[in-house]
Design an enzyme around this catalytic site. Structure first.
Site, PDB file in Angstrom:
ATOM      1  N   HIS A 184      -3.934   0.487   8.771  1.00 21.09           N
ATOM      2  CA  HIS A 184      -4.428  -0.473   7.786  1.00 21.09           C
ATOM      3  C   HIS A 184      -3.240  -1.039   7.003  1.00 21.09           C
ATOM      4  CE1 HIS A 184      -7.146  -2.326   4.996  1.00 21.09           C
ATOM      5  NE2 HIS A 184      -6.689  -1.650   3.979  1.00 21.09           N
ATOM      6  N   ASN A 235      -5.634   4.431  -0.498  1.00 21.16           N
ATOM      7  CA  ASN A 235      -4.447   3.923   0.207  1.00 21.16           C
ATOM      8  C   ASN A 235      -3.189   4.713  -0.109  1.00 21.16           C
ATOM      9  OD1 ASN A 235      -5.005   1.685   1.908  1.00 21.16           O
ATOM     10  ND2 ASN A 235      -5.470   0.427   0.119  1.00 21.16           N
ATOM     11  N   ASN A 261      -0.848   8.954  -5.048  1.00 16.93           N
ATOM     12  CA  ASN A 261      -2.103   9.244  -4.356  1.00 16.93           C
ATOM     13  C   ASN A 261      -2.048  10.509  -3.498  1.00 16.93           C
ATOM     14  OD1 ASN A 261      -3.227   7.160  -5.687  1.00 16.93           O
ATOM     15  ND2 ASN A 261      -3.358   5.750  -3.951  1.00 16.93           N
ATOM     16  N   ARG A 319       0.848  -1.207   0.000  1.00 19.28           N
ATOM     17  CA  ARG A 319       0.000   0.000   0.000  1.00 19.28           C
ATOM     18  C   ARG A 319       0.877   1.249   0.000  1.00 19.28           C
ATOM     19  NH1 ARG A 319      -2.494  -3.648   3.648  1.00 19.28           N
ATOM     20  NH2 ARG A 319      -4.609  -4.217   3.043  1.00 19.28           N
ATOM     21  N   ILE A 374     -10.984   6.407   1.499  1.00 19.26           N
ATOM     22  CA  ILE A 374     -10.671   4.981   1.322  1.00 19.26           C
ATOM     23  C   ILE A 374      -9.323   4.810   0.615  1.00 19.26           C
ATOM     24  CG2 ILE A 374     -11.510   2.770   0.416  1.00 19.26           C
ATOM     25  CD1 ILE A 374     -14.312   3.731   0.474  1.00 19.26           C
TER      26      ILE A 374
END
Ligand code: A3D
Length: 320
Positions: free
Chosen positions: A176, A121, A96, A89, A119
């Site tokens: 996460h 990553n 991102n 990730r 949401i």
């Protein structure tokens, strides 16, 4: 009473599934936004054409201009790129982070009063950056990960114990990543903690350990199977549960990446912890006691998140 408005930033695999679920649950009118012109419009029209068959009323629109999200009550962000096999990730940070900047500016300009669920990553870093770029109040922005990670654990447990998924509760904390913290002591079968279920002979410690490990690697398992892209059905369901709790003021207690302000000894990071989500956004953080092992696992996970934040600051000096 006017319908709520749900804006979905990113109309890819998760975005499209979110739109369908939001429609089926009649959560409100839906706007899909994406930079690829035609995709959000096409998915919106396709789902609108499913509405007569499914029997739900919702207006659906697709857009490539942020003005379309104006006045949204909930914004769910999936914009960016997902993992491919062999990628972690964390490999997604460079691309991102830039996406979060444009999304944050769009939300700030057009939907500053929305409850925002991120949401994209790597989740714990992207929700942190999105809050910085958007300037949203910290109780109005959360990351979706814990609901999904807990759902994965619940599925594995229900299969092993041969009971309904409805009677399995699971508690997964931390970032996460592969060092997330599934807490077996706080996970239950109909209220009976998992260690007691092992004592009762319903399963073994070895099998429980294997389920914990499978939960930690649950995202990668699906990436390896799909080969292009990552999981999207369960991630979408999870975010919809969070949106529904906000829109209907259900005050559900859900594990979310929430901004911590001293809770769990953490200041200024978004970390997965159980929170109450109601009409005011994140209304309360539920702080549980850890034993020695749990504390060590949680700290390891928090350190990974800190590493991601440092990496973000390295990429974009304005975040430092
Ligand atoms: P995908 O189907 O590729 O959709 C992403 C969409 O974002 C595409 O349609 C892109 O065109 C769009 N996009 C890219 N840049 C922008 C931009 N600047 N503005 C608006 N839209 C843009 O991916 P997906 O839906 O499968 O996954 C989306 C994200 O969720 C990825 O980052 C995944 O890694 C992440 N994800 C997170 C979880 C968690 O549990 C946290 C689970 C699964 C996926």
């Amino acid at each position: 009473m006017a319908r709520s408005k749900i804006a979905l930033i990113g109309a890819g695999q998760i975005g499209g599934t979110l739109a369908l679920l939001a429609g089926l649950k009649e959560l409100g009118d839906i706007v899909l936004f994406d930079i690829v012109d035609g995709v959000p419009q096409g998915k919106a029209l396709d789902i609108a054409e499913a509405a007569p068959v499914e029997g739900f009323d919702a207006k659906l629109a697709g857009a490539s201009d942020y003005s379309a999200i104006a006045g949204a009550d909930v914004v769910i962000v999936t914009a960016g790129v997902p993992r491919k096999p062999g990628m972690s990730r964390d490999d997604l940070i460079g691309i991102n982070l830039k996406v979060m900047q444009s999304v944050g500016e769009g939300i700030k300009a057009h939907a500053p009063d929305a409850f925002v669920i991120c949401i994209t990553n790597p989740l714990d870093a992207m929700v942190w950056a999105l809050q910085k770029f958007s300037g949203l109040p910290k109780n109005k922005i959360v990351g979706m990960a814990g609901v999904l990670d807990s759902a994965r654990f619940r599925h594995f447990l229900a299969e092993e114990f041969k009971v309904s998924v409805e009677d399995v509760t699971a508690f997964v904390l931390g970032g996460h990543g592969d060092d997330m913290v599934p807490l077996v002591r706080y996970s239950t079968i109909a209220g009976v903690p998992l260690p007691d279920m092992i004592k009762l002979g319903w399963s073994t410690q070895e099998k429980l350990d294997a389920m914990v490990e499978r939960t930690r690697k649950g995202g990668g398992e699906i990436v390896n199977l799909l080969k292009t892209g990552s999981a999207f059905y369960a991630p979408a369901s999870s975010a919809i549960a969070m949106a529904e709790s906000y829109l209907r003021d259900k005050r559900r207690v859900l594990p979310c990446a929430a901004h911590l302000d001293g809770q769990y000894g953490i200041d200024g990071l978004f970390i997965g912890v159980p929170v109450v989500i109601g009409a005011n956004g994140v209304e309360k953080v539920l702080e549980v006691e850890f034993n020695g092992d749990e504390k060590a696992m949680f700290e390891k996970s928090v350190n990974s998140v800190k590493g991601l934040i440092e990496a973000c600051k390295g990429v974009d000096a304005s975040l430092a």
